[in-house]
Design a protein around this motif. Sequence first.
Motif, short mmCIF file in Angstrom:
data_model
loop_
_atom_site.label_atom_id
_atom_site.label_comp_id
_atom_site.label_asym_id
_atom_site.label_seq_id
_atom_site.Cartn_x
_atom_site.Cartn_y
_atom_site.Cartn_z
N THR A 277 -2.38 1.21 4.84
CA THR A 277 -3.15 -0.04 4.78
C THR A 277 -4.37 0.04 5.70
N SER A 278 -4.17 0.54 6.91
CA SER A 278 -5.27 0.63 7.87
C SER A 278 -6.33 1.63 7.43
N TYR B 110 5.20 9.48 1.42
CA TYR B 110 4.96 8.79 0.15
C TYR B 110 6.12 9.03 -0.82
N ALA B 111 6.59 10.26 -0.89
CA ALA B 111 7.67 10.61 -1.81
C ALA B 111 9.03 10.12 -1.30
N GLY B 112 9.12 9.80 0.00
CA GLY B 112 10.36 9.24 0.53
C GLY B 112 11.06 10.13 1.53
N LYS C 122 10.01 3.75 10.18
CA LYS C 122 9.16 4.85 9.70
C LYS C 122 8.39 4.43 8.46
N ALA C 123 9.04 3.67 7.59
CA ALA C 123 8.35 3.16 6.41
C ALA C 123 7.31 2.11 6.78
N THR D 172 0.81 -1.21 0.00
CA THR D 172 0.00 0.00 0.00
C THR D 172 0.84 1.26 0.00
N GLY D 173 1.95 1.27 0.71
CA GLY D 173 2.79 2.46 0.78
C GLY D 173 3.88 2.52 -0.25
#
Length: 409
Positions: free
Chosen positions: A349-350, A387-389, A340-341, A296-297
């Motif tokens: 996901t949740s 999301y972008a890192g 963190k990831a 998901t991430g």
Amino acid sequence: MRTQVGIIGAGPAGLMLSHLLHLQGIESIIIENRTREEIEGTIRAGLLEQCTVDLMKTTGVGERMMREGHFHEGIELRFNGESHRINIQELTRGKKVTVYAQHEVIKDLVDARLKTGGEIIFNVDDVSLHDLDTSAPTIRFRKEKDGDFQEITCDYIAGCDGFHGPSRPSIPSTIRKEYQKIYPFGWLGILTEAPPSAPELIYGNHERGFALLSTRSPEIQRLYLQVDRNDNIDNWSDDRIWEELHTRLATHDDWKLIEGPIIQKNIVSMRSFVCDPMQHGKLFLAGDAAHIVPPTGAKGLNLAMADVQILACALGTFYTSNNTELLERYSETCLRRVWKAERFSWYMTSMLHRHYDHTPFEHQIQLAEMDYVTSSRSAATSLAENYAGLPIECPEDWLEKLGVLTLNS
């Protein structure tokens, strides 16, 4: 055989590590239990963080990615029949996400290693690790199933051999702590021959479950449905899949999902997993050998690339100055970013999946969270940054030095 760094696994982690070591003048040998055709032909999704894109560009393996990848400035979150765009580029001051399949990354890295004389031994069997606490650890393996045993003596071993490989079990169970969460649902994924239905990824939360739409190419699209993790793909006809996708991604406006022939479909389970520590003696784990995230991430490949950047930097420091400080801190440094990831992947996901034991109250809490993240700039910024890192803990001039080494190689 003798080399400085023995690498187990020719996935993105092992190949990129070997490439980064080569740029610094450090020898390595990669062994892989599959054939070249298998690793390059196994179709896997790929969503690259900005730091992964920068690494590939800087080190000379990003030309095809920049030509054929799809660059997205944002994503859509869809719930209650409405779409809400998160402008990642604006919220992160210029970062984008790049859609470029993992097997394409592998092709680029294999090509780069072989062109520069890198040694990759494919189709090995019976791999085992020995003498990890000594100055000369070894990797033992058969070249093909019926071949004779061979050994590679190394200074260090990098275990980039995935969740089921032999590297992680080589860390004694008395010092290895493993954290795991198994999700009660899986993803039914399809590839379809169809034009894009949207310019960016769409993450949908629906009372019937999660759905995801992403672009693979102008002609091929990748879509996913949340299903029971124990479901059988034979229960899902093409018509049923399309009906469910239409339902879960529907909006109140005139947006339409474009159908096409389904050329691939399968169901994958979902888990979160972390091994602590990620090193023992002369062994260092990287990528899926050390951690798994739900998709998901979109963090799996990117975490692997971050691990090997940190490891390549630490090995380069050791071989140039005999300083082992970064090597000694490898696990600690990686795990800060890994957790963190893991947190972000669990959060996405949740928030997006319908949990089978959820009460109506809990479902409304999910919707409230999505409403909050799409209406609060601070919440949207947090999502966009993750999301972008997040940053990688390497010296500030690390990429710059790699760029100079690439130009001079």
